[in-house]
Design a protein around this motif. Sequence first.
Motif, PDB file in Angstrom:
ATOM      1  N   ALA A 102       0.878  -1.184   0.000  1.00 52.12           N
ATOM      2  CA  ALA A 102       0.000   0.000   0.000  1.00 52.12           C
ATOM      3  C   ALA A 102       0.905   1.220   0.000  1.00 52.12           C
ATOM      4  O   ALA A 102       2.036   1.149   0.487  1.00 52.12           O
ATOM      5  CB  ALA A 102      -0.913   0.015   1.223  1.00 52.12           C
ATOM      6  N   HIS A 103       0.417   2.331  -0.543  1.00 52.41           N
ATOM      7  CA  HIS A 103       1.286   3.513  -0.552  1.00 52.41           C
ATOM      8  C   HIS A 103       0.912   4.484   0.560  1.00 52.41           C
ATOM      9  O   HIS A 103      -0.249   4.578   0.972  1.00 52.41           O
ATOM     10  CB  HIS A 103       1.347   4.181  -1.926  1.00 52.41           C
ATOM     11  N   GLU A 104       1.929   5.186   1.043  1.00 51.54           N
ATOM     12  CA  GLU A 104       1.788   6.086   2.188  1.00 51.54           C
ATOM     13  C   GLU A 104       1.449   7.511   1.768  1.00 51.54           C
ATOM     14  O   GLU A 104       0.913   8.284   2.564  1.00 51.54           O
ATOM     15  CB  GLU A 104       3.125   6.172   2.946  1.00 51.54           C
ATOM     16  N   SER A 134      -9.608   6.661   1.084  1.00 55.08           N
ATOM     17  CA  SER A 134      -9.777   5.547   0.141  1.00 55.08           C
ATOM     18  C   SER A 134      -8.470   5.232  -0.585  1.00 55.08           C
ATOM     19  O   SER A 134      -8.208   4.075  -0.898  1.00 55.08           O
ATOM     20  CB  SER A 134     -10.898   5.857  -0.854  1.00 55.08           C
ATOM     21  N   ASP A 135      -7.644   6.226  -0.837  1.00 53.17           N
ATOM     22  CA  ASP A 135      -6.452   6.044  -1.657  1.00 53.17           C
ATOM     23  C   ASP A 135      -5.221   6.557  -0.915  1.00 53.17           C
ATOM     24  O   ASP A 135      -4.893   7.720  -1.021  1.00 53.17           O
ATOM     25  CB  ASP A 135      -6.646   6.779  -2.989  1.00 53.17           C
ATOM     26  N   ASP A 136      -4.523   5.770  -0.110  1.00 57.62           N
ATOM     27  CA  ASP A 136      -4.615   4.327  -0.035  1.00 57.62           C
ATOM     28  C   ASP A 136      -4.406   3.914   1.418  1.00 57.62           C
ATOM     29  O   ASP A 136      -3.885   2.865   1.714  1.00 57.62           O
ATOM     30  CB  ASP A 136      -3.541   3.765  -0.988  1.00 57.62           C
ATOM     31  N   ASN A 196      -2.349  -5.525  -3.832  1.00 57.94           N
ATOM     32  CA  ASN A 196      -2.167  -4.078  -3.859  1.00 57.94           C
ATOM     33  C   ASN A 196      -3.511  -3.396  -4.045  1.00 57.94           C
ATOM     34  O   ASN A 196      -4.548  -4.058  -4.155  1.00 57.94           O
ATOM     35  CB  ASN A 196      -1.225  -3.760  -5.040  1.00 57.94           C
ATOM     36  N   GLU A 197      -3.496  -2.068  -4.121  1.00 56.04           N
ATOM     37  CA  GLU A 197      -4.685  -1.310  -4.504  1.00 56.04           C
ATOM     38  C   GLU A 197      -4.971  -1.545  -5.988  1.00 56.04           C
ATOM     39  O   GLU A 197      -4.304  -2.330  -6.635  1.00 56.04           O
ATOM     40  CB  GLU A 197      -4.440   0.176  -4.253  1.00 56.04           C
ATOM     41  N   GLY A 198      -5.938  -0.813  -6.525  1.00 52.75           N
ATOM     42  CA  GLY A 198      -6.174  -0.892  -7.974  1.00 52.75           C
ATOM     43  C   GLY A 198      -7.387  -1.721  -8.335  1.00 52.75           C
ATOM     44  O   GLY A 198      -7.874  -1.666  -9.458  1.00 52.75           O
TER      45      GLY A 198
END
Length: 467
Positions: A102-104, A134-136, A196-198
């Motif tokens: 996940a990205h910070e 929601s992101d992320d 991952n997300e996406g």
Amino acid sequence: MFKPGTISSLIAILIGFSASAQTTRPEAEKQLADDIYKQFVEIQSGYTTGATTPVAEAAASRLKDAGFSDSDIFVGGAIPKKANLVVRYHSTGAAKPILLLAHEDVVEAKREDWSTDPFQFIEKDGYYYGRGTSDDKAQAAIWIANLIQYKKEGFKPDRDIIVALTADEEGGGPYNGVEWLLKNRRDLINAEYALNEGGWGEESNGKKISNDLQVSEKYVVNFRLEVHNKGGHSSLPVPDNAIYHLAGALDRLSKFGFPLKTNAVTSAYFQEMSKIDNGPEKNDLAKVAENSPEAMQRVAAASPAWNATLRTTCVATMLEGGHAVNALPQLAAATVNCRVLPEDSRDYVESTLRTVIADDQVSVELLGEPHPGPSSPLRSDLMDASRQLTDKFWPGVPVVPMMVMGATDGAYLRSAGIPCYGIQGFFVDRDDIRAHGRDERMGIQSFYEGQAFLYELVKRLSVSRSN
Ligand SMILES: [Zn+2]
């Protein structure tokens, strides 16, 4: 003494209670996920103005408090304020690790653009509001909370579970955490595959439509078209004009379409869509999955998103030219932005462009370095687990494999040979997607259900099938 009516309403309450209890984790685990989520959202990790290091450090300190040893936690990155966190949860070692990504960082958000403070975690009307809800940062918080819970339970997986929270997904750039880790500390994140997300759940008018599983992405290639000409006085025009050459090239491009085709992912996508869709294209969607060229033509014409799913696209996005109202142009230039199917090469796109432009006065120059990545194979263990759990949590909702038009850090992993899958279990109204926009939010119930879904999904994927 109960009257019959009272008994049936009591039963209804009990059934309702047990049904909702199944789709979320126990109270203490929800609370922990909430606390971490709030902490992450309130850290200003805007892509350009913020820092990701406080997110990495907050996660590290939570993990240490939960008993993870220092040697299993890494905090570091390209520059001091853009740190990544990587933590390893050890297994029997029977299988290769799974990576949870996940990205910070978040897209910038200005207080004056929002109705709430974007860096305050605010609960309102059944939603959590804040930049990154929601992101992320939801997925980031859940990866950490669930990992802490596995440890509490003494869960023994057959593959190491690695969580990586990384810097600068939004906009990529020189401090991108996934790129940095692959280059400098691949040993920390090497895995059989990654989640991952996406991919997310799609909702329409409060009804859950599909749980999307992202298995591939288009990649971006930009070109600059340029025409140079000696110019001259505009009172003496000649046919050899830079603007006309460029205009002709762009006109030919506007009438051109790359070939329509499917791959394993998009074919599975159209197959699933044909079951869900009740519109006039229902039959055509099934035929697209069977490679019918006529059906592809009709489906592509019906929707820009379907068109972009079925072909590489190139479109003019910027234009410049001329230097004076009374002079023949010496320069005319355009930027062409291409979104390329994973199986189409950059060279193929470039040579096709040249053929379409068909004018050697127009030069075609590649801008930047594209990051093509192959599709991730449709793993049966992941597909089966996603389908079974989606049906358990949201009965009747299908899992739809997707190729997305946008880009995530999954592209770096895929091109480095680590297949990557976007799946979250959060549901979002397909007509009200607020990621990157104002008043970004996450349904509170959706957050808890996503937590429980990912908790079970990772558990299933990290024990070998014989167990
Ligand atoms: Zn994102």
